[in-house]
Every structure is written in C-alpha cells, then in structure tokens.
Design a protein around this motif. Sequence first.
Motif, PDB file in Angstrom:
ATOM      1  N   LYS A  99      16.867  51.315  36.253  1.00 51.41           N
ATOM      2  CA  LYS A  99      16.045  51.536  35.058  1.00 51.41           C
ATOM      3  C   LYS A  99      16.839  51.814  33.800  1.00 51.41           C
ATOM      4  CE  LYS A  99      15.192  56.365  36.389  1.00 51.41           C
ATOM      5  NZ  LYS A  99      14.140  57.328  36.772  1.00 51.41           N
ATOM      6  N   ARG A 100      18.111  52.168  33.909  1.00 50.11           N
ATOM      7  CA  ARG A 100      18.905  52.395  32.687  1.00 50.11           C
ATOM      8  C   ARG A 100      19.238  51.090  31.970  1.00 50.11           C
ATOM      9  NH1 ARG A 100      25.102  52.114  33.845  1.00 50.11           N
ATOM     10  NH2 ARG A 100      25.200  52.488  31.611  1.00 50.11           N
ATOM     11  N   PHE A 101      19.014  49.951  32.635  1.00 46.43           N
ATOM     12  CA  PHE A 101      19.328  48.656  32.024  1.00 46.43           C
ATOM     13  C   PHE A 101      18.036  47.978  31.566  1.00 46.43           C
ATOM     14  CE2 PHE A 101      22.517  49.405  35.367  1.00 46.43           C
ATOM     15  CZ  PHE A 101      23.653  49.461  34.581  1.00 46.43           C
ATOM     16  N   PRO A 102      17.938  47.636  30.281  1.00 45.21           N
ATOM     17  CA  PRO A 102      16.721  46.955  29.800  1.00 45.21           C
ATOM     18  C   PRO A 102      16.476  45.624  30.515  1.00 45.21           C
ATOM     19  CG  PRO A 102      18.055  47.734  27.958  1.00 45.21           C
ATOM     20  CD  PRO A 102      18.887  47.910  29.184  1.00 45.21           C
ATOM     21  N   LEU A 103      17.550  44.872  30.762  1.00 50.22           N
ATOM     22  CA  LEU A 103      17.446  43.588  31.451  1.00 50.22           C
ATOM     23  C   LEU A 103      17.898  43.782  32.900  1.00 50.22           C
ATOM     24  CD1 LEU A 103      18.818  41.176  28.704  1.00 50.22           C
ATOM     25  CD2 LEU A 103      16.436  41.704  29.266  1.00 50.22           C
ATOM     26  N   ARG A 104      16.960  44.109  33.747  1.00 53.03           N
ATOM     27  CA  ARG A 104      17.288  44.380  35.155  1.00 53.03           C
ATOM     28  C   ARG A 104      16.509  43.424  36.040  1.00 53.03           C
ATOM     29  NH1 ARG A 104      14.386  48.382  32.898  1.00 53.03           N
ATOM     30  NH2 ARG A 104      12.323  48.872  33.760  1.00 53.03           N
ATOM     31  N   ALA A 105      17.063  43.193  37.225  1.00 54.88           N
ATOM     32  CA  ALA A 105      16.445  42.221  38.122  1.00 54.88           C
ATOM     33  C   ALA A 105      16.837  42.531  39.556  1.00 54.88           C
ATOM     34  CB  ALA A 105      16.883  40.803  37.754  1.00 54.88           C
ATOM     35  N   VAL A 106      16.173  41.842  40.459  1.00 55.60           N
ATOM     36  CA  VAL A 106      16.531  41.861  41.870  1.00 55.60           C
ATOM     37  C   VAL A 106      16.810  40.421  42.287  1.00 55.60           C
ATOM     38  CG1 VAL A 106      15.790  42.390  44.224  1.00 55.60           C
ATOM     39  CG2 VAL A 106      15.098  43.873  42.335  1.00 55.60           C
ATOM     40  N   PHE A 107      17.864  40.256  43.076  1.00 60.30           N
ATOM     41  CA  PHE A 107      18.309  38.952  43.560  1.00 60.30           C
ATOM     42  C   PHE A 107      18.574  39.142  45.055  1.00 60.30           C
ATOM     43  CE2 PHE A 107      21.646  35.886  44.518  1.00 60.30           C
ATOM     44  CZ  PHE A 107      21.319  34.761  43.788  1.00 60.30           C
ATOM     45  N   TYR A 108      17.520  38.951  45.867  1.00 56.95           N
ATOM     46  CA  TYR A 108      17.593  39.309  47.279  1.00 56.95           C
ATOM     47  C   TYR A 108      17.657  38.072  48.173  1.00 56.95           C
ATOM     48  CZ  TYR A 108      16.043  41.051  51.859  1.00 56.95           C
ATOM     49  OH  TYR A 108      15.940  41.331  53.194  1.00 56.95           O
ATOM     50  N   PRO A 109      18.797  37.829  48.830  1.00 59.03           N
ATOM     51  CA  PRO A 109      18.885  36.712  49.771  1.00 59.03           C
ATOM     52  C   PRO A 109      18.454  37.165  51.167  1.00 59.03           C
ATOM     53  CG  PRO A 109      21.072  37.631  49.354  1.00 59.03           C
ATOM     54  CD  PRO A 109      20.078  38.496  48.616  1.00 59.03           C
ATOM     55  N   LEU A 110      17.479  36.485  51.737  1.00 59.57           N
ATOM     56  CA  LEU A 110      16.978  36.850  53.059  1.00 59.57           C
ATOM     57  C   LEU A 110      17.834  36.150  54.114  1.00 59.57           C
ATOM     58  CD1 LEU A 110      14.839  38.409  54.666  1.00 59.57           C
ATOM     59  CD2 LEU A 110      13.404  36.364  54.576  1.00 59.57           C
ATOM     60  N   GLN A 111      18.928  36.805  54.465  1.00 56.58           N
ATOM     61  CA  GLN A 111      19.861  36.248  55.437  1.00 56.58           C
ATOM     62  C   GLN A 111      20.755  37.366  55.963  1.00 56.58           C
ATOM     63  OE1 GLN A 111      20.705  34.512  57.886  1.00 56.58           O
ATOM     64  NE2 GLN A 111      20.640  32.495  56.875  1.00 56.58           N
ATOM     65  N   THR A 112      21.362  37.136  57.106  1.00 58.54           N
ATOM     66  CA  THR A 112      22.352  38.055  57.649  1.00 58.54           C
ATOM     67  C   THR A 112      23.741  37.543  57.285  1.00 58.54           C
ATOM     68  OG1 THR A 112      23.243  39.025  59.684  1.00 58.54           O
ATOM     69  CG2 THR A 112      22.264  36.840  59.879  1.00 58.54           C
TER      70      THR A 112
END
Length: 257
Positions: A99-112
């Motif tokens: 939350k401290r970053f105005p431009l924040r995101a999630v980049f979640y790869p569904l893999q092992t």
Amino acid sequence: MQRIVIVGSGNLAEALAQAVARSGLDLVQLFARNPQRGPEVARLAGTAWTADPQQLAEADVYLLCVSDRAVAEVAASLPVPTGAVVAHTAGSVPIDALKRFPLRAVFYPLQTFTRGRAVDFRQIPLFLECSTPALREPLEAFARQLSDTVLFADSAQRARLHLAGVFACNFANALYGAGAAILRDAGLGFDLLKPLIAETAAKACDAASPADVQTGPAVRGDRPTLERHARMLSGQPDLAAIYETISHYIWEISKRT
C-alpha cells in the motif's frame, strides 16, 4: 513497462528472471540479499546483481519474488522511484501489502518452481491485480510478453487459487513421497510408480473433472481392501489417518457425482 528489476533469489526468482531475459523485456537488475544465490541467479539470467538498496537500478516494474511473509518487509526497504510499478508474486498475500506504492500490482504465476529446473513461462497461467484501472491495460500487455494465459483475479480469488494449488501440487507430491516410502520398505523403487503417476495426471487433465476418472478401493466401497490397507499402516498413525480421511472423502464425493 519494459525495464524490469526482479527482487529475490529463490526458485521463482530464478525461473522468472530467465523468462524475462528470454522475452523482449529488459531485465536490468536482480536485487537479492543472499550473497551466494543472488549472483548465481543473476548469472543464469545474464543480468547485474546487487544487495545494496542504494544501488537499486531504475526500472518501470519491480517484481518481488520473495516469500509471502517477507513481501511487506522487503517492499518497505526498497527506494523505488516515483512512477514505477511494484508487484508481488505471492498467491496468498493481498495487494494492500504494497500500500505504500501508488502503482502496485500482483503478478501471480500458478506453477511450482524448483531450483535448476527449467519451465516454459508461456504455458503458465498468470493472475494479475492492480491498484488502479489505468494500470490494467499496460500490466496485461507486460504479462502477455511472458505468458499466453493472462487473467485478472482479486485477492480473494487468488487466495482460492493458492489453496487449490496446495491440494493439487504440494499435497499430491507429498503423497507421491508416501508411496515411495511404502515401496522402499518393501525393497522396491519409486520408478515403479512413475507410469501410474503420469497416467493419473494425464487422465485428470483430459477429463472435465478429476472426480469423473477417480478409481481405487474407496470409490468402489471395497471395505475388505480398505481394512487390509489400514492394518498395513497400523504402525504409521499419520499415514493411517491420511488414508482414512482421503478414502472417506473419495467415497463421499463419489456419491455426489
């Protein structure tokens, strides 16, 4: 979103750094505090390495490939330039951890991911979330340079994905290990199970639902076999409990399908 810094040196960082390096993106640096693994992962990806936050390179995107519990701590330590996107890669961590970053995101790869094992990132589903609608289009365009399957999922959906992955991957692999141990006690090798594992996975992937191709004594309600197996596991209470619980689950599911 062309200039990328990857933060971390674990299994995902290793795989993602190499994927970025092979794409049309510019991997400008790997930031990692581990003085052994950091340079090693950077070398595999053909990029620079630093452990000094003051030497953090300027980039458009900072991808945090660190453990779930370290996301907030590591993010707080990074002097990220204004206007850059900071994204974490954790399945079960809300986007608000950044939350401290105005431009924040999630980049979640569904893999092992496993150290030293190559993966084709183009085949890995990527699940995205972003802090502002204006970020959605460029984030998706960035992700599509790495994967053919890109979807948006909020934190609640991603938590479900992560939970499902634990069952389908981590638990399944632990059960492979249990099978290997049972064979080892009988003087037999794990290689004997590999064709069975491969066919089971292939059937599940080909079916509309894995429940449609379930086999074994539990789905048949074969009490004599179930009881015989239980006696064989009487000296291993943990495995006996797992066997009983999963057999009961299989039987209950079979009655609903």
